[in-house]
Design a protein around this motif. Structure first.
Motif, PDB file in Angstrom:
ATOM      1  N   SER A 187       3.093  -2.121 -16.493  1.00 36.12           N
ATOM      2  CA  SER A 187       3.520  -3.169 -15.555  1.00 36.12           C
ATOM      3  C   SER A 187       3.658  -2.637 -14.140  1.00 36.12           C
ATOM      4  O   SER A 187       3.596  -3.409 -13.169  1.00 36.12           O
ATOM      5  CB  SER A 187       4.849  -3.782 -16.010  1.00 36.12           C
ATOM      6  N   LEU A 188       3.825  -1.324 -13.975  1.00 36.46           N
ATOM      7  CA  LEU A 188       3.939  -0.764 -12.620  1.00 36.46           C
ATOM      8  C   LEU A 188       2.645  -0.942 -11.831  1.00 36.46           C
ATOM      9  O   LEU A 188       2.664  -1.005 -10.599  1.00 36.46           O
ATOM     10  CB  LEU A 188       4.291   0.723 -12.697  1.00 36.46           C
ATOM     11  N   LEU A 189       1.511  -1.022 -12.536  1.00 37.75           N
ATOM     12  CA  LEU A 189       0.230  -1.181 -11.844  1.00 37.75           C
ATOM     13  C   LEU A 189       0.053  -2.574 -11.271  1.00 37.75           C
ATOM     14  O   LEU A 189      -0.796  -2.791 -10.400  1.00 37.75           O
ATOM     15  CB  LEU A 189      -0.919  -0.861 -12.800  1.00 37.75           C
ATOM     16  N   SER A 190       0.835  -3.515 -11.759  1.00 37.94           N
ATOM     17  CA  SER A 190       0.705  -4.895 -11.272  1.00 37.94           C
ATOM     18  C   SER A 190       1.855  -5.299 -10.357  1.00 37.94           C
ATOM     19  O   SER A 190       2.008  -6.474 -10.044  1.00 37.94           O
ATOM     20  CB  SER A 190       0.624  -5.860 -12.465  1.00 37.94           C
ATOM     21  N   VAL A 191       2.666  -4.321  -9.938  1.00 35.25           N
ATOM     22  CA  VAL A 191       3.723  -4.628  -8.972  1.00 35.25           C
ATOM     23  C   VAL A 191       3.072  -5.103  -7.673  1.00 35.25           C
ATOM     24  O   VAL A 191       2.221  -4.407  -7.113  1.00 35.25           O
ATOM     25  CB  VAL A 191       4.597  -3.383  -8.705  1.00 35.25           C
ATOM     26  N   PRO A 192       3.425  -6.301  -7.180  1.00 41.46           N
ATOM     27  CA  PRO A 192       2.783  -6.814  -5.966  1.00 41.46           C
ATOM     28  C   PRO A 192       3.003  -5.883  -4.779  1.00 41.46           C
ATOM     29  O   PRO A 192       4.075  -5.287  -4.624  1.00 41.46           O
ATOM     30  CB  PRO A 192       3.479  -8.166  -5.744  1.00 41.46           C
ATOM     31  N   LYS A 193       1.977  -5.744  -3.974  1.00 41.73           N
ATOM     32  CA  LYS A 193       2.087  -4.914  -2.785  1.00 41.73           C
ATOM     33  C   LYS A 193       2.977  -5.597  -1.756  1.00 41.73           C
ATOM     34  O   LYS A 193       2.829  -6.792  -1.479  1.00 41.73           O
ATOM     35  CB  LYS A 193       0.707  -4.641  -2.181  1.00 41.73           C
ATOM     36  N   VAL A 194       3.878  -4.834  -1.201  1.00 41.89           N
ATOM     37  CA  VAL A 194       4.806  -5.335  -0.187  1.00 41.89           C
ATOM     38  C   VAL A 194       4.389  -4.778   1.165  1.00 41.89           C
ATOM     39  O   VAL A 194       4.123  -3.579   1.300  1.00 41.89           O
ATOM     40  CB  VAL A 194       6.253  -4.918  -0.510  1.00 41.89           C
ATOM     41  N   GLN A 195       4.329  -5.642   2.153  1.00 46.83           N
ATOM     42  CA  GLN A 195       3.986  -5.212   3.501  1.00 46.83           C
ATOM     43  C   GLN A 195       5.185  -4.506   4.117  1.00 46.83           C
ATOM     44  O   GLN A 195       6.221  -5.118   4.383  1.00 46.83           O
ATOM     45  CB  GLN A 195       3.586  -6.418   4.362  1.00 46.83           C
ATOM     46  N   LEU A 196       5.069  -3.209   4.320  1.00 44.19           N
ATOM     47  CA  LEU A 196       6.159  -2.445   4.903  1.00 44.19           C
ATOM     48  C   LEU A 196       6.093  -2.487   6.424  1.00 44.19           C
ATOM     49  O   LEU A 196       5.009  -2.430   7.014  1.00 44.19           O
ATOM     50  CB  LEU A 196       6.092  -0.985   4.440  1.00 44.19           C
ATOM     51  N   ASN A 197       7.253  -2.604   7.040  1.00 47.06           N
ATOM     52  CA  ASN A 197       7.330  -2.443   8.484  1.00 47.06           C
ATOM     53  C   ASN A 197       7.284  -0.959   8.816  1.00 47.06           C
ATOM     54  O   ASN A 197       7.860  -0.138   8.097  1.00 47.06           O
ATOM     55  CB  ASN A 197       8.618  -3.054   9.027  1.00 47.06           C
ATOM     56  N   ARG A 198       6.607  -0.629   9.896  1.00 37.61           N
ATOM     57  CA  ARG A 198       6.540   0.774  10.279  1.00 37.61           C
ATOM     58  C   ARG A 198       6.712   0.936  11.782  1.00 37.61           C
ATOM     59  O   ARG A 198       6.207   0.133  12.574  1.00 37.61           O
ATOM     60  CB  ARG A 198       5.236   1.397   9.805  1.00 37.61           C
ATOM     61  N   LYS A 199       7.455   1.951  12.150  1.00 38.33           N
ATOM     62  CA  LYS A 199       7.599   2.353  13.544  1.00 38.33           C
ATOM     63  C   LYS A 199       7.053   3.760  13.667  1.00 38.33           C
ATOM     64  O   LYS A 199       7.454   4.655  12.921  1.00 38.33           O
ATOM     65  CB  LYS A 199       9.068   2.316  13.971  1.00 38.33           C
TER      66      LYS A 199
END
Length: 335
Positions: free
Chosen positions: A244-256
């Motif tokens: 199930s870890l392979l199907s964890v939806p990708k989250v858009q991370l904020n980056r500075k």
């Protein structure tokens, strides 16, 4: 068992997909897995580069671990991604075991090996193209001077202090978090750890009604609340199935990103933040040429394959040599 010094310790350690496609053409050309080939995507080209089995060799066991714990891959890229999870957990376990026995029976560990003498799929923590895989970063993290860890056999949390300073009144914080991001348990313990030794804390408890995959997140904080070390383990409540870890939806991370010109190199500070209510799991950061969009290698990250819980932040650094940029600008990307 009483091996004071352990040499030639390691696992095959498949490189990243970006490296695989440079020397095994079939990882790109081969169609998706239709289920008919039990060793997909492996073939004779993989075997030529180290994916073979025989007496005293262990690629079969490594491959079995990938398929058993994370499922049969749908593509070569997915196989490489699953391999990184095996790489990370295996090398961490190897060195954390040595950490915990360093002052009892273990005097040292020597791995086989740092890297291969040609493009290969085995025995390396960075590859022929100088691209570190997850083995490198999880080894690096485990060997930090002050480290918090969990024993996979008895679930005991330990603090490892390889410095010559006493760690006074440090706080061990253990969180058990289910796959829905509910914090199911928090444990705190205060320890004083003498120089050049380890000290055990409490055991991580079992929770009966937790999700199939859950997480144990450890933090070690000083008297002022500053995090000195952290560690994340993914676990199963029943039979080991992490697919199930392979199907964890990708989250858009904020980056500075802050870039400092330091003579012959750039020193880059990257702040990553997860502003969502979802898990952002195992993010691989790379540096790319802003003109050609090709990955720049080698670069030197302080950490990688980053996992962030909801509303968590993390700061990492990377050093990029100017001569590798061909007078182009570069960008930080997340895979």
């Amino acid at each position: 068992h009483l091996q004071m010094f352990r040499n030639e310790l390691g696992i095959p350690s498949v490189p990243l997909y970006s490296s695989l496609r440079k020397f095994i053409p079939t990882v790109v050309s081969k169609p998706s897995n239709d289920g008919s080939n039990p060793i997909y995507p492996l073939d004779s080209l993989w075997a030529e580069h180290g994916a073979w089995d025989g007496n005293n060799y262990c690629f079969r066991s490594y491959d079995n671990a990938i398929r058993t714990l994370y499922g049969n891959p749908k593509s070569a890229q997915e196989y490489a991604e699953e391999a990184q999870l095996i790489n990370a957990d295996s090398y961490r376990a190897m060195f954390e075991a040595a950490n915990h026995r360093m002052w009892d029976i273990t005097t040292g560990v020597m791995i086989w090996k740092l890297n291969s003498c040609w493009p290969d799929v085995g025995w390396q923590i960075y590859d022929w193209y100088l691209n570190p895989n997850a083995s490198y970063y999880f080894t690096k993290h485990t060997l930090e001077p002050v480290h918090i860890q969990m024993n996979g056999n008895n679930d005991k949390v330990s603090v490892i202090n390889t410095t010559n300073q006493t760690l006074r009144n440090v706080v061990v914080c253990t969180k058990i978090i289910d796959s829905n991001m509910n914090v199911r348990k928090i444990l705190n313990d205060t320890l004083t750890v003498a120089p050049d030794c380890y000290k055990e804390s409490s055991s991580v408890p079992k929770i009966d009604d937790i999700t199939q995959v859950y997480f144990v997140y450890l933090e070690l904080k000083d008297m002022n609340g500053k995090v000195m070390s952290d560690n994340l383990y993914w676990r199963c409540s029943q039979h080991e199935d992490f697919s199930s870890l392979l199907s964890v939806p990708k989250v858009q991370l904020n980056r500075k990103v802050n870039i400092v010109d330091a003579g012959n190199e750039y020193k880059v500070d990257v702040e990553l933040s997860n502003e969502s209510d979802k898990l952002s799991f195992f993010n691989h950061l790379i540096i790319c040429d802003s003109v050609t969009h090709k990955e720049i290698l080698p670069v030197f990250w302080s950490d990688n394959f980053i996992t962030l819980f909801p509303h968590q932040k993390k700061n990492i650094t990377v050093v990029v040599e100017k001569e590798d940029l061909n007078n182009h600008k570069f960008v930080v990307e997340i895979e």
